[in-house]
Design a protein around this motif. Sequence first.
Motif, PDB file in Angstrom:
ATOM      1  N   UNK A 192     -10.527  97.312  32.297  1.00  0.00           N
ATOM      2  CA  UNK A 192     -11.701  96.911  31.539  1.00  0.00           C
ATOM      3  C   UNK A 192     -11.572  95.546  30.901  1.00  0.00           C
ATOM      4  N   UNK A 193     -10.350  95.034  30.764  1.00  0.00           N
ATOM      5  CA  UNK A 193     -10.182  93.723  30.139  1.00  0.00           C
ATOM      6  C   UNK A 193      -9.610  92.672  31.096  1.00  0.00           C
ATOM      7  N   UNK A 194      -9.389  93.058  32.360  1.00  0.00           N
ATOM      8  CA  UNK A 194      -8.907  92.080  33.341  1.00  0.00           C
ATOM      9  C   UNK A 194     -10.079  91.294  33.908  1.00  0.00           C
ATOM     10  N   UNK A 195      -9.957  89.976  33.906  1.00  0.00           N
ATOM     11  CA  UNK A 195     -10.978  89.132  34.527  1.00  0.00           C
ATOM     12  C   UNK A 195     -10.897  89.290  36.047  1.00  0.00           C
ATOM     13  N   UNK A 196     -12.014  89.134  36.751  1.00  0.00           N
ATOM     14  CA  UNK A 196     -11.986  89.271  38.221  1.00  0.00           C
ATOM     15  C   UNK A 196     -10.977  88.341  38.880  1.00  0.00           C
ATOM     16  N   UNK A 197     -10.764  87.169  38.297  1.00  0.00           N
ATOM     17  CA  UNK A 197      -9.843  86.193  38.897  1.00  0.00           C
ATOM     18  C   UNK A 197      -8.511  86.125  38.153  1.00  0.00           C
ATOM     19  N   UNK A 198      -8.130  87.199  37.477  1.00  0.00           N
ATOM     20  CA  UNK A 198      -6.865  87.212  36.727  1.00  0.00           C
ATOM     21  C   UNK A 198      -5.700  86.865  37.652  1.00  0.00           C
ATOM     22  N   UNK A 199      -4.714  86.163  37.093  1.00  0.00           N
ATOM     23  CA  UNK A 199      -3.522  85.768  37.852  1.00  0.00           C
ATOM     24  C   UNK A 199      -2.291  86.347  37.167  1.00  0.00           C
ATOM     25  N   UNK A 200      -1.429  86.981  37.946  1.00  0.00           N
ATOM     26  CA  UNK A 200      -0.157  87.500  37.437  1.00  0.00           C
ATOM     27  C   UNK A 200       0.965  86.623  37.971  1.00  0.00           C
ATOM     28  N   UNK A 258      12.190  91.945  29.926  1.00  0.00           N
ATOM     29  CA  UNK A 258      10.975  91.245  30.334  1.00  0.00           C
ATOM     30  C   UNK A 258      10.164  90.883  29.103  1.00  0.00           C
ATOM     31  N   UNK A 259       9.604  89.689  29.097  1.00  0.00           N
ATOM     32  CA  UNK A 259       8.617  89.303  28.080  1.00  0.00           C
ATOM     33  C   UNK A 259       7.277  89.170  28.783  1.00  0.00           C
ATOM     34  N   UNK A 260       6.266  89.857  28.252  1.00  0.00           N
ATOM     35  CA  UNK A 260       4.936  89.795  28.831  1.00  0.00           C
ATOM     36  C   UNK A 260       3.992  89.102  27.864  1.00  0.00           C
ATOM     37  N   UNK A 261       3.439  87.978  28.293  1.00  0.00           N
ATOM     38  CA  UNK A 261       2.455  87.240  27.503  1.00  0.00           C
ATOM     39  C   UNK A 261       1.153  87.189  28.287  1.00  0.00           C
ATOM     40  N   UNK A 262       0.057  86.939  27.589  1.00  0.00           N
ATOM     41  CA  UNK A 262      -1.244  86.930  28.250  1.00  0.00           C
ATOM     42  C   UNK A 262      -2.023  85.673  27.896  1.00  0.00           C
ATOM     43  N   UNK A 263      -2.951  85.335  28.770  1.00  0.00           N
ATOM     44  CA  UNK A 263      -3.949  84.305  28.496  1.00  0.00           C
ATOM     45  C   UNK A 263      -5.311  84.987  28.494  1.00  0.00           C
ATOM     46  N   UNK A 264      -6.119  84.650  27.506  1.00  0.00           N
ATOM     47  CA  UNK A 264      -7.443  85.265  27.384  1.00  0.00           C
ATOM     48  C   UNK A 264      -8.513  84.183  27.381  1.00  0.00           C
ATOM     49  N   UNK A 265      -9.541  84.377  28.185  1.00  0.00           N
ATOM     50  CA  UNK A 265     -10.708  83.503  28.210  1.00  0.00           C
ATOM     51  C   UNK A 265     -11.952  84.374  28.112  1.00  0.00           C
ATOM     52  N   UNK A 266     -12.819  84.031  27.174  1.00  0.00           N
ATOM     53  CA  UNK A 266     -14.085  84.759  27.026  1.00  0.00           C
ATOM     54  C   UNK A 266     -13.879  86.265  26.910  1.00  0.00           C
ATOM     55  N   UNK A 267     -12.840  86.652  26.193  1.00  0.00           N
ATOM     56  CA  UNK A 267     -12.602  88.063  25.915  1.00  0.00           C
ATOM     57  C   UNK A 267     -11.905  88.842  27.011  1.00  0.00           C
ATOM     58  N   UNK A 268     -11.604  88.205  28.145  1.00  0.00           N
ATOM     59  CA  UNK A 268     -10.931  88.888  29.239  1.00  0.00           C
ATOM     60  C   UNK A 268      -9.574  88.253  29.524  1.00  0.00           C
ATOM     61  N   UNK A 269      -8.649  89.058  30.025  1.00  0.00           N
ATOM     62  CA  UNK A 269      -7.319  88.562  30.385  1.00  0.00           C
ATOM     63  C   UNK A 269      -7.425  87.806  31.705  1.00  0.00           C
ATOM     64  N   UNK A 270      -7.116  86.525  31.668  1.00  0.00           N
ATOM     65  CA  UNK A 270      -7.158  85.713  32.886  1.00  0.00           C
ATOM     66  C   UNK A 270      -5.757  85.379  33.394  1.00  0.00           C
ATOM     67  N   UNK A 271      -4.745  85.610  32.557  1.00  0.00           N
ATOM     68  CA  UNK A 271      -3.372  85.343  32.968  1.00  0.00           C
ATOM     69  C   UNK A 271      -2.415  86.361  32.382  1.00  0.00           C
ATOM     70  N   UNK A 272      -1.518  86.870  33.203  1.00  0.00           N
ATOM     71  CA  UNK A 272      -0.432  87.751  32.765  1.00  0.00           C
ATOM     72  C   UNK A 272       0.873  87.083  33.184  1.00  0.00           C
TER      73      UNK A 272
END
Length: 292
Positions: A192-200, A258-272
């Motif tokens: 529900x919070x992953x952007x369609x173009x999210x990148x891992x 492991x360290x997990x950080x995120x990038x958020x744009x417009x309320x959605x996760x765009x980077x993991x």
Amino acid sequence: MADPATEAFLAHRSLLFTVAYQLLGSAADAEDVLQETWLRWVDVDLAVVRNQRAYLVRITSRQALMRLRALGRRKESYVGPWLPEPLLTAPDVAEDVELADSVSMAMLLVLETLTPAERAVFVLREVFDLAYDEIADAVGKSPAAVRQIAHRARSHVAARRPRGTVSPAATRDALEAFRRAVETGDLRDLLGILAPDVVFLGDGGGVVQAVLSPVTGAEDVARLLTAGLANLAVGTLEAAQVNGYPALVLRRDGRADTVLAVRIDDGLVTGLYAVRNPAKLARLEETTTLCR
């Protein structure tokens, strides 16, 4: 009692580390730069130095820029994606919104897309507000050239940086959804919070297992995470403040895995961003104070 040179260096050490780290994305390399800065600083005649802070920043910037160019060659042979070395940061870093943004994992990755000269000029001008003539002296270019580089770098960064200011609360919410998915084995909250173009991106450095190329798209990232849930479940996920923002640290037998950080744009996760390279996690037990 410390001598004047030592006192001045120690007084500005946190600032110098921040400059070097933002230019290099590596705490280990930043520490090496500080050692090189110190060796040059002790040979300086303090009587002719009008602004010790500016002089030290200039030495540090020069040393970091040389190392940055060498690192570029090293990264060409790096196994898999390269991610910045994560730092546990003190609460006061998050309170300085501009500083937190400038050292965030997402922003450091944007800075990776600049040339060494562009990165140095951008950091020194936009983050530390140095005058163009001071930056020119540090990077070995004319003030006019520095102005052109600064304009080009600002445009480049503006097109790639997160689209809005992200609150720590929004980041915590995203990470909490990930934690729930790990604990329950249900990825619906995460989807529900992953952007369609999210990148891992995963960084194992060729030492530990990690994806060797970026994984793009919500469905593919979700499948990757689903496959990794059982592996994650054998460790302990802990909340932490990394590079000025909330993050998760997976520990196995008490050691950071492991360290997990995120990038958020417009309320959605765009980077993991999952950092697993043990060499990049070696300093993770140390809380770092950064400053501008």
